[in-house]
Motif scaffolding. Structure first.
Motif, short mmCIF file in Angstrom:
data_model
loop_
_atom_site.label_atom_id
_atom_site.label_comp_id
_atom_site.label_asym_id
_atom_site.label_seq_id
_atom_site.Cartn_x
_atom_site.Cartn_y
_atom_site.Cartn_z
N ASN A 30 33.71 64.10 20.01
CA ASN A 30 33.43 64.39 18.61
C ASN A 30 33.57 63.08 17.84
O ASN A 30 34.67 62.54 17.71
CB ASN A 30 34.42 65.43 18.08
CG ASN A 30 34.09 65.85 16.66
OD1 ASN A 30 33.55 65.08 15.88
ND2 ASN A 30 34.41 67.09 16.32
N LEU A 31 32.45 62.57 17.32
CA LEU A 31 32.45 61.26 16.65
C LEU A 31 32.38 61.39 15.14
O LEU A 31 31.85 60.52 14.46
CB LEU A 31 31.26 60.43 17.16
CG LEU A 31 31.27 60.12 18.66
CD1 LEU A 31 30.04 59.31 19.04
CD2 LEU A 31 32.54 59.36 19.03
N ALA A 32 32.93 62.47 14.60
CA ALA A 32 32.86 62.68 13.16
C ALA A 32 33.52 61.53 12.39
O ALA A 32 33.10 61.19 11.29
CB ALA A 32 33.53 64.00 12.79
N LEU A 33 34.53 60.90 12.97
CA LEU A 33 35.22 59.79 12.31
C LEU A 33 34.66 58.43 12.73
O LEU A 33 35.21 57.41 12.36
CB LEU A 33 36.72 59.83 12.63
CG LEU A 33 37.50 61.01 12.04
CD1 LEU A 33 38.96 60.93 12.48
CD2 LEU A 33 37.42 61.01 10.53
N SER A 34 33.53 58.42 13.50
CA SER A 34 33.07 57.18 14.13
C SER A 34 34.26 56.64 14.91
O SER A 34 34.75 57.27 15.81
CB SER A 34 32.52 56.21 13.10
OG SER A 34 31.41 56.78 12.42
N CYS A 35 34.77 55.45 14.57
CA CYS A 35 35.98 54.98 15.26
C CYS A 35 37.01 54.51 14.24
O CYS A 35 37.88 53.71 14.56
CB CYS A 35 35.64 53.87 16.24
SG CYS A 35 34.90 52.43 15.45
N ARG A 36 36.90 55.00 13.02
CA ARG A 36 37.73 54.47 11.93
C ARG A 36 39.23 54.65 12.21
O ARG A 36 40.04 53.81 11.81
CB ARG A 36 37.36 55.15 10.61
CG ARG A 36 35.97 54.79 10.10
CD ARG A 36 35.76 55.31 8.69
NE ARG A 36 35.86 56.76 8.60
CZ ARG A 36 34.85 57.60 8.81
NH1 ARG A 36 33.67 57.11 9.14
NH2 ARG A 36 35.01 58.90 8.70
N ASP A 37 39.59 55.72 12.88
CA ASP A 37 41.02 55.97 13.12
C ASP A 37 41.60 55.10 14.22
O ASP A 37 42.82 55.08 14.41
CB ASP A 37 41.24 57.45 13.44
CG ASP A 37 40.45 57.90 14.66
OD1 ASP A 37 39.38 57.31 14.91
OD2 ASP A 37 40.90 58.83 15.36
N GLN A 38 40.73 54.38 14.97
CA GLN A 38 41.23 53.59 16.10
C GLN A 38 40.91 52.11 15.99
O GLN A 38 41.21 51.35 16.92
CB GLN A 38 40.62 54.13 17.41
CG GLN A 38 40.93 55.59 17.70
CD GLN A 38 42.38 55.82 18.06
OE1 GLN A 38 43.16 54.89 18.20
NE2 GLN A 38 42.77 57.09 18.20
N VAL A 39 40.30 51.68 14.89
CA VAL A 39 39.87 50.28 14.78
C VAL A 39 41.06 49.33 14.86
O VAL A 39 40.99 48.28 15.54
CB VAL A 39 39.09 50.06 13.48
CG1 VAL A 39 38.90 48.57 13.21
CG2 VAL A 39 37.72 50.73 13.57
#
Length: 490
Positions: free
Chosen positions: A421-430
């Motif tokens: 599920n890429l709803a957050l793209s990768c913002r939470d893990q950058v």
């Protein structure tokens, strides 16, 4: 049938060159010279699903206006004296112009010779010229010495005559086609190679390739370029002066300065020439840059295309690769940090710094404007926008610098898109990715195994590839991951 030959060339030797062209070659010349104007005005702004009758009507309208469009292009496409006096870069730029004209003629000529009964099935919602483009660039790269010999002869001729009109470049290139190429052979090459490389699926994808002889310094001001120079192209700072937009449009040629409003400034000749990345945006359809289409649903042929495009412009170093896939929203789990790190292991740029430590340079050197981003692409006027996921963290390398193709990476990204599920793209893990990029450590075998399991689950959700093909790709992806992981242990 519409043709065009400028009045002011009728009393020159070029008139005899034009007279020796066949009617088909004259029409090809006209279409290639009008180029992006032809496509932008009469194809991209038209619904591609319109009826044959409607297309014929718009085609008739086009032919009535073609001479006027060609005359306007003829007046505009002349290299200005200031650019012509740049002796250090003149030949590299002219060679690039002539090469793109030859490529365009190859694309036009091969279309009637593609035997679609023996080729993979193209997708009607993807770029309609993908097969002709791929066939043309394959043939060019395999006959590069002969092509370069002819183009260098033309190059020296136009320099000796101080010829600055791009129409003449296109004319001279068209005049050498019969001695250089059999379009039937180009079609035969496609028939041999396309099925061999094809790995069709169900997901539309496109790619963007960035090149620069200055690497990450391409868009920095001169004081920050660490003394680096690009003696061939001066960091592409003369891109507009040689009208590369107009001749490289089939490959989505574009100068990416990373400066907002740059096109407006250059239109009125304001500001300096900063240069930037030479980009082939292989998803773009027009030069307002408002419309785009995916290349294909075939990861195998797109991977082949990437390698061939790199070879086509071998004098400019490859820099980065962006992969675009139409958004898929499943109720799958969100990726964890280790899942993103597996992506970096496959597609990142790992170098040893002066202290002997590994670094992932694309992130650690702050090259990226985004790692995974959500975009909105419009396929044509009157059509709904489509949401696209852009994977922009990938380093682009020439085939000679690696022992693998980009197929495993493309397949991984497709599985990633369907498996998470890429709803957050990768913002939470950058932040975690950035910290790891400065001091990357090997991943656990459990993390790699979990990642591969989720990728395979994503492929199953897409349902576009048979089990044996999935297994073959999985074996190669596992090999690349474990090799990259072992390298970090040293």
């Amino acid at each position: 049938m519409a043709f065009f030959f400028p009045d002011d060339l009728r009393q020159t030797p070029y008139a005899k060159v034009y007279q020796r062209l066949t009617p088909v070659e004259r029409l090809m010349l006209l279409r290639e010279f009008v180029g992006v104007t032809y496509r932008r005005r009469f194809l991209f702004f038209t619904d591609q699903s319109q009826s044959r009758t409607s297309r014929a009507r718009s085609g008739g309208s086009f032919r009535r206006n073609l001479a006027q469009a060609a005359a306007r292009q003829y007046r505009s496409l002349r290299i200005r004296p200031r650019a012509w006096r740049q002796a250090a870069v003149l030949r590299p730029y002219l060679r690039l112009v002539l090469r793109h004209y030859l490529f365009g003629f190859l694309v036009q000529g091969v279309r009637p010779h593609l035997d679609y009964r023996r080729l993979p099935v193209p997708d009607e919602n993807c770029y309609y010229d993908f097969f002709p483009n791929l066939a043309a660039i394959l043939w060019f790269n395999r006959h590069r010495p002969d092509c370069d010999r002819v183009l260098d002869e033309l190059l020296e001729s136009v320099i000796a005559h101080r010829e600055r009109r791009l129409y003449v470049y296109a004319l001279l290139t068209a005049s050498r086609l019969r001695e250089l190429v059999s379009f039937a052979e180009v079609g035969k090459l496609a028939t041999e190679l396309f099925p061999r490389y094809s790995q069709s699926g169900r997901t539309p994808l496109g790619v963007e390739l960035e090149f620069s002889n200055l690497g990450r310094f391409a868009t920095f001001d001169k004081p920050f370029k660490s003394g680096r120079r690009d003696p061939l192209f001066a960091n592409m700072s003369w891109y507009e002066d040689f009208f590369l937009d107009d001749v490289s449009w089939r490959l989505g040629g574009y100068l990416d300065t990373h400066i907002r409003g740059w096109s407006f400034l250059r239109k009125f000749r304001l500001g300096p020439r900063p240069g930037g990345f030479y980009e082939y945006s292989l998803v773009r359809l027009d030069y307002p840059r408002a419309f785009s289409m995916p290349l294909a649903k075939d990861c195998g042929l797109v991977s082949l295309y990437i390698d061939e495009v790199i070879k086509f412009v071998a004098e400019i170093s490859p820099h980065s690769l962006h992969v675009n896939l139409e958004k898929v929203a499943f109720g799958a789990p969100r990726p964890e940090l280790d899942d993103y790190l597996c992506l970096l292991l496959l597609g990142g740029d790992f170098q040893v710094d002066e202290t002997g430590r590994w670094r992932e340079c694309r992130m650690a050197d702050n090259e990226l404007r985004g790692v995974i981003q959500r975009r909105r692409h419009c396929p044509a006027r009157g059509r709904d926008y489509r949401e696209v996921m852009e994977y922009s963290f990938l380093r682009l390398r020439s085939p000679g610098e690696r022992d693998y193709s980009y197929l495993p990476l493309l397949m991984t990204i497709k599985g990633f898109q369907y498996g998470f599920n890429l709803a957050l793209s990768c913002r939470d893990q950058v932040q975690g990715m950035l910290a790891w990029a400065h001091n990357p450590k090997p991943l656990s075998q459990e993390a790699i195994a979990s990642f591969l399991e989720k990728i395979d689950r994503g492929w199953c959700a897409e349902g576009g590839n048979p089990p044996e093909l999935r297994q073959r790709n999985m074996t190669e992806i596992r090999r690349l991951l474990e090799r990259a992981n072992c390298r970090l242990e040293r």
